[in-house]
Design an enzyme around this catalytic site. Sequence first.
Site, PDB file in Angstrom:
ATOM      1  N   GLY A 104       5.680  15.140  -6.995  1.00 42.71           N
ATOM      2  CA  GLY A 104       6.048  15.412  -8.285  1.00 42.71           C
ATOM      3  C   GLY A 104       6.994  14.483  -9.127  1.00 42.71           C
ATOM      4  CE1 TYR A 105      10.037  12.588  -6.225  1.00 46.68           C
ATOM      5  CE2 TYR A 105      10.216  10.137  -5.828  1.00 46.68           C
ATOM      6  CZ  TYR A 105      10.612  11.838  -5.485  1.00 46.68           C
ATOM      7  OH  TYR A 105      11.484  11.883  -4.544  1.00 46.68           O
ATOM      8  CB  SER A 106       4.833   9.121 -11.908  1.00 45.16           C
ATOM      9  OG  SER A 106       5.102   7.895 -11.027  1.00 45.16           O
TER      10      SER A 106
ATOM     11  CB  SER B 165      -1.054  10.992  -3.768  1.00 42.12           C
ATOM     12  OG  SER B 165      -0.935   9.782  -4.524  1.00 42.12           O
TER      13      SER B 165
ATOM     14  CD  GLU C  63       5.619   5.845  -2.118  1.00 41.19           C
ATOM     15  OE1 GLU C  63       4.752   6.000  -2.374  1.00 41.19           O
ATOM     16  OE2 GLU C  63       6.718   6.543  -2.992  1.00 41.19           O
TER      17      GLU C  63
END
Lengths: 390, 363
Positions: A119-121, A153, A236
């Site tokens: 949960g970043y962007s 994702s 990543e």
Amino acid sequence: MDLAYSQEHEAYRDEVRRFLENNKDKAPGSGSTAQDWQQLLIENGYAARTIPTEYGGAGQEPDILKSHILAEEFAHAKVPPGHSGDNRIVPVLLELGTEEQKQRFIGPTIRGEMQWCQGYSEPGSGSDLASLQTKAHVDGDDFVINGQKIWTSGAKTAHMMFCLVRTEPDAPKHQGISYLLIPMGTPGMDVRPLKQMTGDSFFNEVFFTDCRVPTTEIIGKRGEGWNVANATLKHERGGLGDPNQAESRFRDILELMKTETIDGQRLIDIPSFRDRAMALQARVLAMKFNGMRVLSHTIKGEEPGLPRWIVKLQGCELNHQTAALAIDVMGELGILYDESPYVRNHGMWQHRYMMDLGLIIGGGTAQIQKNIIGERALGLPKEPKFDKPI
Amino acid sequence: MEFMLSEEQRMLQESVVGYLESHCPLDRVRKAADAGETIANDVSDGLGELGIPGIVVPEDYGGVGLGFLEAALVAEALGGAVAPVPYSATSIMAPVAVLAGGSDRQRDEWLPKIASGETIVAVGVNEQVGRRESEGILASQDALSGKAMFVLEGMEADAYLIADSSGALHMIAGDAQGLERTKLKTIDRTRSVVEISLNATPAEVLANTTSSREPLLATIDAGRLMLAADTLGAAQAMLDQSVAYAKERRQFNRPIGSFQAVKHMCAEMAAELEPCRSLVWYAAHSVRAIPEEARLMICHAKAHLSEVGRFVARTATEVHGGMGFTDLLGLHYWFKRIGFNRQLLGAPELVREEAARVQGLVG
């Protein structure tokens, strides 16, 4: 310049080959599950290699060449390789997690029982990730989270999310973020699939409305989340643009050009197509040898510098161009998709062409990669910054 | 597994680069060019003292006996300095031809004087790569007639190594009867190519080149590898100058390198060029270590470096703005060197076709 492997590593390669010959039938898809396969690989030291045994790993010494040999041999045998859990979260847990977090999360993750999403962007925070706005305030023993994530994702199938949220609204933007661990399905969390151009829905939007997690579900301290996240971004980025993948796709396209025909003539026999394939092969080889150079420095504990910084940018672009050539040489057949009559491999090359464009954008866009190359490798000055508290 | 330069290779590289930095700055290159010379004799002599003319000649013949990777590192350094010094033909292609195609006596005769730099041998194999207007060279008994175009390092030469129409290689003395030499004016003023016209000119065929094309092909391979490495060095020099300029030049109260438009041009050059280094290293290493792969890798290195070289040459010029277009900065010396390397011994499409043929892809 010595391209030979040591006796120890040659012996290791033989051992891996023997294992694959004897156990190929146990690979997932032919009766056994992905989790059984992973468990077998961990027991033999071919998965979760360097994860300590107390957390369920194989507990072996780090050896970059052995990892490299494993990747090569599994790819060659066309068998799914083992993994070390999730290469974004497991290294972070090992480095910065509490003992209790390591015990609770690492074992199930490397066995494949626990899947994670990132949960970043956010809609307003892509390349400028540190401007993120999803907030959490403390109420009793809980963080209470409100906001929205995007491009998540695997959120539909994941069990846990590692998530960046703003917990210190008055601090400068990089210092106000915390790194939280949130079980999927927590009340107040809503996952909505985001349909992609390929027709798949691998990405999701995740909405938080007064979603509560205990204040203990944090990695690092409050306000330190940006540094924790940078450790995972490094992992990543390291994986995207893998030259082995580009090489294997180039082999696929040569095979395609030798078997498909136009007016009864093999595609490889058409000079303009052949020329494009050769131009592509030179790029594939250059990236393969660049990868060998990165590997050689890494083995010695040296920072490879520029050869490493360019891998994501060049490798993803190369995959995209490979797919483009495959589509072009197929002509009209190149537009067929999914289950159409005459379709080749379910439209695999169109799917890759779109997915590879996604990967040029995802994991740090090509433009962000160029900033990184320009600033870190070439030492060019940064853009003037106008950061202020959010 | 160690895909990197050895300590000795790095030392060689540093010594040649260091020598050229102090003895062959752009001013020296300009001086030669303005005088219409494609050889800076002082620089050539200095490199001779470092053993460069004999770099691939075995020690038994008075050479240094190093490999093609070392030879490529020297070519890269020469390209980086746009050095007006004969090298690819006389120091690499000619010894390769004599070693592969010469009799014992011919090796004894030619290799020591090539290695010492006493004799400069120009090489003309263009008609075997792609014949243009020339009718080629016909051999009859011990004499040659016809024309050879694009004979590399021809203005400096004491002798010529020329391929005839069958692919056999012949040594011809510079003052041989019936030999006429015409300078061809090219964009690049740091190296020479000439047309050689022969009229019943006495020549000596390299003994093993009448029965096998392999010595000719090995000679072409060696030349292509050197041109690729030369472009690597020249393109790296253009990138380095661009980065330095982008840090220093200010507009709108900022260094222009802080604008993404300029920064990204530099990053793209670096991202394209850096893998080329590994490709050149691998191709050079393969000549002796993995000979079955060498021709394919050299074709790819030659073609790919030509493409990336062209991209870097135009982009670096653009980064310099109007200054890049002037003679003042001298950036065009590298631009033209890269352009020269691209066309010689097979432009990219032609060499890629050979790459396809080498792996059995041409039906």
